[in-house]
Design a protein around this motif. Structure first.
Motif, PDB file in Angstrom:
ATOM      1  N   SER A 237      23.056  44.425  11.471  1.00 53.73           N
ATOM      2  CA  SER A 237      23.303  43.024  11.787  1.00 53.73           C
ATOM      3  C   SER A 237      23.505  42.217  10.509  1.00 53.73           C
ATOM      4  O   SER A 237      24.447  41.424  10.388  1.00 53.73           O
ATOM      5  N   ARG A 241      26.936  40.244   8.961  1.00 50.00           N
ATOM      6  CA  ARG A 241      26.814  38.805   8.698  1.00 50.00           C
ATOM      7  C   ARG A 241      26.855  38.484   7.204  1.00 50.00           C
ATOM      8  O   ARG A 241      26.843  37.319   6.820  1.00 50.00           O
ATOM      9  N   ARG A 242      26.837  39.541   6.387  1.00 52.58           N
ATOM     10  CA  ARG A 242      26.807  39.407   4.924  1.00 52.58           C
ATOM     11  C   ARG A 242      25.603  38.583   4.477  1.00 52.58           C
ATOM     12  O   ARG A 242      25.697  37.700   3.627  1.00 52.58           O
ATOM     13  N   LYS A 243      24.477  38.891   5.066  1.00 51.89           N
ATOM     14  CA  LYS A 243      23.231  38.221   4.722  1.00 51.89           C
ATOM     15  C   LYS A 243      22.136  39.258   4.555  1.00 51.89           C
ATOM     16  O   LYS A 243      22.308  40.437   4.878  1.00 51.89           O
ATOM     17  N   ARG A 246      16.902  39.792   8.200  1.00 53.70           N
ATOM     18  CA  ARG A 246      16.048  38.680   8.601  1.00 53.70           C
ATOM     19  C   ARG A 246      14.637  39.179   8.883  1.00 53.70           C
ATOM     20  O   ARG A 246      14.393  39.871   9.864  1.00 53.70           O
ATOM     21  N   ASN A 305      26.522  37.466  20.461  1.00 53.15           N
ATOM     22  CA  ASN A 305      27.307  37.124  19.270  1.00 53.15           C
ATOM     23  C   ASN A 305      26.653  37.644  17.994  1.00 53.15           C
ATOM     24  O   ASN A 305      26.558  36.932  16.989  1.00 53.15           O
ATOM     25  N   ASP A 306      26.195  38.868  18.061  1.00 57.71           N
ATOM     26  CA  ASP A 306      25.643  39.554  16.884  1.00 57.71           C
ATOM     27  C   ASP A 306      26.377  40.894  16.787  1.00 57.71           C
ATOM     28  O   ASP A 306      25.837  41.934  17.164  1.00 57.71           O
ATOM     29  N   ARG A 337      34.511  38.930  18.628  1.00 53.94           N
ATOM     30  CA  ARG A 337      34.391  38.488  17.241  1.00 53.94           C
ATOM     31  C   ARG A 337      35.665  37.785  16.805  1.00 53.94           C
ATOM     32  O   ARG A 337      35.625  36.715  16.192  1.00 53.94           O
TER      33      ARG A 337
END
Length: 406
Positions: A237, A241-243, A246, A305-306, A337
Motif C-alpha cells: 500500500s 502511494r509513494r509514502k 503507516r 481506493n487503496d 485508479r
C-alpha cells in the motif's frame, strides 16, 4: 459524533480501539504448553464488578444483533460458529459469532462470550486454518479471562462504566431510530476501546490460540502467516502511494509492527503437533463457505481506493490459483485508479478474466466495452451479448441492449 465523518476516518479510529486485541507483541515468548483455560463451559461471573460488566455487554450484544452493519447469512455465520466450536476450547458452546459488513481486518471477543468478525478479515484469509487462528486468538482472551483483568486495571484509572454507557445503542434499538454506518462504527469503537490488552495478555492469547488450532488439527504455522501477509499488504500500500508504511493506522496504530510476534508464533508452532497438508489448511471448505459473498468482499476492498493493498490481497489469494473473479477485480483496481496506462492494464485484465469458466458476468460487460473502445466491433458485441445471456435481468441490461442496437 458527526454523521458526516468519513468511513475511512472512523475505521482508522476503530482500528486503534479494537485491533489492539490482534496486534500486540510480547516482551518474552509464552509457551503454548504453559497456557490452560481458566474457565470452562457455562461460566458465569460471581464478583460484583464482573457481574456489572456482563450486564453492560449483554445489553450491547442485543443492540449488535439488531445492527444494520451485520451480514445476515445463516449459512456463513453457521460456518463461523462451527470453527468456534472446533477451536473455542472448553467454553466453545457459550460463544456466539456475528459477521459485520466492514471491509477492514479485525475481530474481537466480548467478555460475555460473543465475537464480532469483520468481513475484511474474511477477504484476506487464504484458508480455514488462517481464519481459525484469528478466532482461536480471540477465544484465548475469553478463556484466560483477560477482559475482567483488563477491566479492573482500567477502572483504577478512569470511570470506565460511563465510557461504556456512551457507546450503548449500537443498533439504534434503544431509541428506535436508524443510525448511519459512520455513527454505528464510531459507537463500536467506543465500546470496544475498553477491550485492549497488555502485551503479556496478547502473548497469552497467541500461545493458547495456537495450542487450540493445533489440537483441532489445523496447521499451526497458519497464525504466523497471517501477520506476514498483513505486513506485506502495508508495504504494498505504501509503495503505490509513494509514502512510508503507516504505523498510525489499522492494526499497527496502538502497537509496534508484529515482526517479533511472527518470530514467536513460528517458534511456538514448532512446539505443538498440528496437521499438515491440504486437510490441515481447509482451503476447499473455506472457499465453498465464502462463495456466495466473495464477490462482495472483493468489491468492498477494491472500492476502498487503496490500489496497492488491493492488488497485494488479490495476488496473495491467487497464490492458490487464479480465477476469473480474481482477474476481474484485479482489472477493476486498474480501472478505478485511472492513471496513465491503467486503461490498457484493465483491458488486459478483463480479457484474462473471461478466459476462465467462473468469470462473473460483469467481466464480459467490461471486456466488451474495452473491445469496442479498441475498435474491435465484432469482439465487443459478442462479449456484450455474452453478458446479457448471463445476466438478462441486470439493471443495466436495457442500456447494454441499446448499445448493441446502435
Amino acid at each position: 459524533m458527526n454523521a458526516q465523518l468519513s468511513r475511512r476516518a472512523v475505521l482508522g479510529g476503530f482500528g486503534c480501539a479494537c485491533c489492539a486485541g490482534l496486534a500486540g507483541t510480547a516482551e518474552a515468548r509464552i509457551r503454548p504448553a504453559d497456557m490452560k483455560p481458566l474457565i470452562d463451559a457455562s461460566h458465569r461471573p460471581t464478583d460484583t464488578d464482573e457481574k456489572g460488566l456482563w450486564q453492560q455487554y449483554e445489553r450491547i450484544e442485543r443492540d449488535i444483533a439488531d445492527s444494520n452493519l451485520l451480514i445476515q447469512d445463516k449459512a456463513l455465520t453457521g460456518y463461523l460458529g462451527d470453527i468456534v466450536g472446533r477451536v473455542g476450547g472448553p467454553a466453545a458452546k457459550d460463544m456466539r459469532v456475528y459477521l459485520a459488513h466492514i471491509p477492514e481486518f479485525n475481530a474481537f471477543m466480548a467478555p460475555t462470550g460473543f465475537m464480532v468478525v469483520f468481513s475484511g478479515l474474511l477477504t484476506r484469509m487464504r484458508d480455514e486454518a488462517q481464519l481459525s487462528g484469528v478466532i482461536a486468538h480471540e477465544a484465548g482472551h475469553f478463556l484466560r479471562r483477560h477482559h475482567i483483568r483488563g477491566w479492573r486495571d482500567l477502572r483504577r484509572k478512569t470511570d470506565a462504566f460511563s465510557i461504556l454507557a456512551m457507546g450503548a445503542g449500537v443498533g439504534g434499538a434503544a431509541g428506535g431510530v436508524y443510525l448511519g454506518d459512520a455513527v454505528q462504527l464510531a459507537q463500536f469503537g467506543t465500546i470496544f476501546s475498553l477491550l485492549s490488552y497488555s502485551r503479556e495478555l496478547e502473548a497469552e492469547a497467541d500461545a493458547l490460540g495456537l495450542k487450540l488450532i493445533a489440537e483441532a488439527g489445523y496447521d499451526p504455522l497458519a497464525m504466523s502467516g497471517i501477520w506476514q501477509q498483513l505486513l506485506d499488504e502495508q508495504k504494498a500500500s505504501a509503495r503505490v502511494r509513494r509514502k512510508r508504511v503507516r504505523r498510525d493506522a489499522s492494526i499497527f496504530q496502538t502497537h509496534p509492527a508484529p515482526e517479533s510476534r511472527m518470530v514467536d508464533l513460528r517458534a511456538s508452532a514448532a512446539e505443538v503437533k498440528g496437521g499438515t497438508g491440504e486437510a490441515a489448511r481447509g482451503r476447499a471448505r473455506y472457499l465453498q463457505a465464502l462463495a456466495p459473498i466473495r464477490a462482495t468482499l472483493l468489491d468492498d476492498q477494491v472500492k476502498l481506493n487503496d490500489p496497492g493493498a488491493s492488488l497485494y490481497i488479490i495476488e496473495n489469494l491467487a497464490k492458490d490459483g487464479w480465477t476469473g473473479l480474481l482477474r476481474f477485480y484485479e482489472a477493476e483496481v486498474w480501472r478505478l485508479r485511472g492513471e496513465k496506462g491503467d486503461d490498457a492494464k484493465a483491458a488486459a485484465g478483463y480479457a484474462a478474466a473471461v478466459a476462465f469458466p467462473d468469470a462473473p458476468p460483469e467481466a464480459w460487460r467490461m471486456h466488451g466495452y474495452a473491445q469496442l473502445k479498441a475498435g474491435k466491433r465484432d469482439e465487443g458485441k459478442a462479449a456484450l451479448g455474452r453478458y446479457l445471456a448471463l445476466a438478462p435481468q441486470a439493471k443495466d441490461a436495457p442500456m447494454v441492449r441499446y448499445s448493441l442496437a446502435q
